[in-house]
Design a protein around this motif. Structure first.
Motif, mmCIF file in Angstrom:
data_model
loop_
_atom_site.group_PDB
_atom_site.id
_atom_site.type_symbol
_atom_site.label_atom_id
_atom_site.label_comp_id
_atom_site.label_asym_id
_atom_site.label_seq_id
_atom_site.Cartn_x
_atom_site.Cartn_y
_atom_site.Cartn_z
ATOM 1 N N ALA A 1 10.960 6.821 -9.382
ATOM 2 C CA ALA A 1 9.881 6.426 -8.589
ATOM 3 C C ALA A 1 10.011 5.273 -7.773
ATOM 4 C CB ALA A 1 8.555 6.637 -9.143
ATOM 5 N N GLY A 2 10.192 4.112 -8.455
ATOM 6 C CA GLY A 2 10.626 2.866 -8.118
ATOM 7 C C GLY A 2 11.720 2.787 -7.199
ATOM 8 N N VAL A 3 12.864 3.407 -7.552
ATOM 9 C CA VAL A 3 14.036 3.417 -6.636
ATOM 10 C C VAL A 3 13.735 3.995 -5.370
ATOM 11 C CG1 VAL A 3 16.333 4.233 -6.361
ATOM 12 C CG2 VAL A 3 15.758 3.229 -8.484
ATOM 13 N N ILE A 4 13.329 5.120 -5.369
ATOM 14 C CA ILE A 4 12.808 5.777 -4.264
ATOM 15 C C ILE A 4 11.737 5.135 -3.338
ATOM 16 C CG2 ILE A 4 11.873 8.144 -3.170
ATOM 17 C CD1 ILE A 4 13.143 9.501 -5.500
ATOM 18 N N GLY A 5 10.710 4.648 -3.824
ATOM 19 C CA GLY A 5 9.784 4.026 -3.276
ATOM 20 C C GLY A 5 10.147 2.515 -2.668
ATOM 21 N N GLY A 6 11.078 1.864 -3.313
ATOM 22 C CA GLY A 6 11.855 0.849 -2.966
ATOM 23 C C GLY A 6 12.669 1.023 -1.882
ATOM 24 N N TYR A 7 13.501 1.931 -1.876
ATOM 25 C CA TYR A 7 14.169 2.087 -0.886
ATOM 26 C C TYR A 7 13.604 2.390 0.343
ATOM 27 C CZ TYR A 7 18.173 4.021 2.091
ATOM 28 O OH TYR A 7 19.384 4.065 2.784
ATOM 29 N N ILE A 8 12.766 3.335 0.491
ATOM 30 C CA ILE A 8 11.762 3.697 1.533
ATOM 31 C C ILE A 8 11.022 2.359 2.217
ATOM 32 C CG2 ILE A 8 9.807 5.041 2.377
ATOM 33 C CD1 ILE A 8 10.731 7.220 0.558
ATOM 34 N N VAL A 9 10.329 1.715 1.300
ATOM 35 C CA VAL A 9 9.347 0.927 1.902
ATOM 36 C C VAL A 9 10.218 -0.616 2.051
ATOM 37 C CG1 VAL A 9 7.222 -0.322 1.270
ATOM 38 C CG2 VAL A 9 7.415 2.111 0.816
ATOM 39 N N PHE A 10 10.986 -1.071 1.185
ATOM 40 C CA PHE A 10 11.347 -2.319 1.011
ATOM 41 C C PHE A 10 12.936 -2.428 1.494
ATOM 42 C CE2 PHE A 10 7.636 -2.758 -1.673
ATOM 43 C CZ PHE A 10 7.010 -3.788 -1.156
ATOM 44 N N GLY A 11 13.488 -1.299 1.980
ATOM 45 C CA GLY A 11 14.915 -1.374 2.053
ATOM 46 C C GLY A 11 15.282 -2.281 3.360
ATOM 47 N N ALA B 1 0.799 -1.091 -0.073
ATOM 48 C CA ALA B 1 0.101 -0.084 0.080
ATOM 49 C C ALA B 1 0.831 1.296 -0.188
ATOM 50 C CB ALA B 1 -0.934 -0.077 1.142
ATOM 51 N N PHE B 2 1.912 1.293 0.840
ATOM 52 C CA PHE B 2 2.718 2.408 0.881
ATOM 53 C C PHE B 2 3.681 2.565 -0.427
ATOM 54 C CE2 PHE B 2 2.149 2.385 5.751
ATOM 55 C CZ PHE B 2 1.477 3.508 5.760
ATOM 56 N N PHE B 3 4.001 1.520 -1.094
ATOM 57 C CA PHE B 3 4.714 1.536 -2.122
ATOM 58 C C PHE B 3 4.158 2.201 -3.048
ATOM 59 C CE2 PHE B 3 6.524 0.196 -6.202
ATOM 60 C CZ PHE B 3 7.688 0.630 -6.034
ATOM 61 N N VAL B 4 2.884 1.654 -3.505
ATOM 62 C CA VAL B 4 1.981 2.382 -4.405
ATOM 63 C C VAL B 4 1.875 3.513 -4.195
ATOM 64 C CG1 VAL B 4 -0.403 1.985 -5.703
ATOM 65 C CG2 VAL B 4 0.931 0.001 -5.164
ATOM 66 N N THR B 5 1.449 4.066 -3.046
ATOM 67 C CA THR B 5 1.222 5.340 -2.788
ATOM 68 C C THR B 5 2.285 6.517 -3.162
ATOM 69 O OG1 THR B 5 -0.212 4.746 -0.895
ATOM 70 C CG2 THR B 5 0.486 6.974 -1.088
ATOM 71 N N ILE B 6 3.548 5.928 -3.059
ATOM 72 C CA ILE B 6 4.811 6.693 -3.193
ATOM 73 C C ILE B 6 5.177 6.791 -4.460
ATOM 74 C CG2 ILE B 6 7.280 6.772 -2.674
ATOM 75 C CD1 ILE B 6 6.856 5.475 0.008
ATOM 76 N N TYR B 7 4.988 5.660 -5.236
ATOM 77 C CA TYR B 7 5.199 5.318 -6.451
ATOM 78 C C TYR B 7 4.391 6.438 -7.281
ATOM 79 C CZ TYR B 7 5.567 3.566 -11.317
ATOM 80 O OH TYR B 7 5.494 3.397 -12.677
ATOM 81 N N LYS B 8 2.949 6.167 -7.069
ATOM 82 C CA LYS B 8 2.046 6.895 -7.883
ATOM 83 C C LYS B 8 2.278 8.495 -7.481
ATOM 84 C CE LYS B 8 -1.967 5.188 -8.665
ATOM 85 N NZ LYS B 8 -1.887 4.795 -10.027
ATOM 86 N N THR B 9 2.359 8.833 -6.287
ATOM 87 C CA THR B 9 2.656 10.279 -5.777
ATOM 88 C C THR B 9 3.835 10.824 -6.776
ATOM 89 O OG1 THR B 9 1.615 9.725 -3.734
ATOM 90 C CG2 THR B 9 3.009 11.772 -4.148
ATOM 91 N N LEU B 10 4.975 9.951 -6.790
ATOM 92 C CA LEU B 10 6.298 10.695 -7.262
ATOM 93 C C LEU B 10 5.967 10.657 -9.013
ATOM 94 C CD1 LEU B 10 8.994 8.756 -5.273
ATOM 95 C CD2 LEU B 10 8.274 11.408 -5.348
ATOM 96 N N MET B 11 5.225 9.876 -9.538
ATOM 97 C CA MET B 11 4.900 9.800 -10.845
ATOM 98 C C MET B 11 4.178 10.850 -11.424
ATOM 99 S SD MET B 11 6.462 7.420 -12.637
ATOM 100 C CE MET B 11 5.550 7.156 -14.149
ATOM 101 N N ALA B 12 3.190 11.097 -10.397
ATOM 102 C CA ALA B 12 2.104 12.300 -10.640
ATOM 103 C C ALA B 12 2.935 13.869 -10.560
ATOM 104 C CB ALA B 12 1.013 12.448 -9.577
ATOM 105 N N LEU B 13 3.771 13.670 -9.564
ATOM 106 C CA LEU B 13 4.616 14.963 -9.315
ATOM 107 C C LEU B 13 5.702 15.189 -10.482
ATOM 108 C CD1 LEU B 13 5.673 14.660 -5.646
ATOM 109 C CD2 LEU B 13 4.208 16.317 -6.575
ATOM 110 N N GLN B 14 6.396 14.110 -10.964
ATOM 111 C CA GLN B 14 7.128 14.160 -11.961
ATOM 112 C C GLN B 14 6.598 14.669 -13.334
ATOM 113 O OE1 GLN B 14 10.851 11.068 -11.673
ATOM 114 N NE2 GLN B 14 8.810 9.994 -11.449
ATOM 115 N N ARG B 15 5.379 14.063 -13.534
ATOM 116 C CA ARG B 15 4.390 14.561 -14.546
ATOM 117 C C ARG B 15 4.021 16.017 -14.689
ATOM 118 N NH1 ARG B 15 1.701 10.149 -14.259
ATOM 119 N NH2 ARG B 15 0.033 11.145 -13.168
ATOM 120 N N ASN B 16 3.609 16.406 -13.498
ATOM 121 C CA ASN B 16 3.346 17.905 -13.290
ATOM 122 C C ASN B 16 4.386 18.730 -13.400
ATOM 123 O OD1 ASN B 16 0.521 17.436 -13.182
ATOM 124 N ND2 ASN B 16 0.818 16.735 -11.209
ATOM 125 N N ILE B 17 5.711 18.418 -12.871
ATOM 126 C CA ILE B 17 6.606 19.440 -12.803
ATOM 127 C C ILE B 17 7.488 19.376 -14.319
ATOM 128 C CG2 ILE B 17 9.050 19.849 -12.299
ATOM 129 C CD1 ILE B 17 8.252 18.550 -9.496
#
Length: 196
Positions: free
Chosen positions: A97-107, A69-85
């Motif tokens: 987004a996968g690297v950051i989410g993977g490190y935070i959640v599955f590290g 749940a947290f990985f999907v949330t972080i990944y989708k949030t970062l994807m939306a931020l990158q797309r909007n920026i």
């Protein structure tokens, strides 16, 4: 209810709503995958009271569910931020987004994360090999799966025989049962019925 349905159908706040639904889907999928696995593995191989086993199953299920749940949330949030920026999605956005989410959640190295990461690792190796063929980097070898299976089994058997401590504990235990424990018998009882 009609107002909510109209809002959802309008596409307004789509990114935020997709993140919320992604959290929900991650939690549900994590529970669906982990609960039956933990239930079977715990009652087959774990010792302890029924309460201890139930607590372990629920803890593993919760951890898997929460992490997805947290990985999907972080990944989708970062994807939306990158797309909007950046104005649009770029080729490496999913990787970042996968690297950051993977490190935070599955590290953190624990049993649940270890199993998930190893599962993904095996899938990405196959995916990268297929990508090399698809991109015409290499020609598709004949008997691809046969060669792949032979190499995997050759390497794991060599590691188990000569560098056992490099393998994951659960794999060591399985291989111990299959290959080493089958060497020990001196009566019909421990040959056929009991392992030792």
């Amino acid at each position: 209810m009609e107002h909510l349905n109209a809002l959802l159908a309008s596409g307004q706040y789509h990114d935020v709503l997709a993140i919320i639904k992604g959290f929900r889907n991650g939690a549900v999928y994590g529970a669906k995958v982990r609960f039956p696995h933990a239930l079977v593995m715990t009652f087959l191989f774990r010792t302890g009271s029924f309460e201890d086993k139930a607590r372990f199953i629920l803890k593993a299920t919760f951890q898997h569910s929460r992490n997805l749940a947290f990985f999907v949330t972080i990944y989708k949030t970062l994807m939306a931020l990158q797309r909007n920026i950046m104005g649009k999605e770029h080729n490496w956005d999913a990787f970042v987004a996968g690297v950051i989410g993977g490190y935070i959640v599955f590290g953190k190295n624990n049993n649940v994360n270890n199993q998930i990461v190893l599962y993904l690792f095996s899938r990405i190796l196959i995916g990268l090999a297929k990508l090399a063929v698809k991109s015409n980097v290499v020609a598709e070898p004949k008997h691809t799966f046969s060669v792949f299976a032979a190499l995997v089994w050759g390497i794991v058997m060599w590691l188990f025989r000569h560098n056992r401590d490099t393998l994951q504990n659960s794999l060591q235990a399985s291989m111990q049962y299959l290959y080493n424990d089958s060497e020990n018998f001196d009566t019909f009882r421990n040959f056929l019925w009991h392992n030792k």
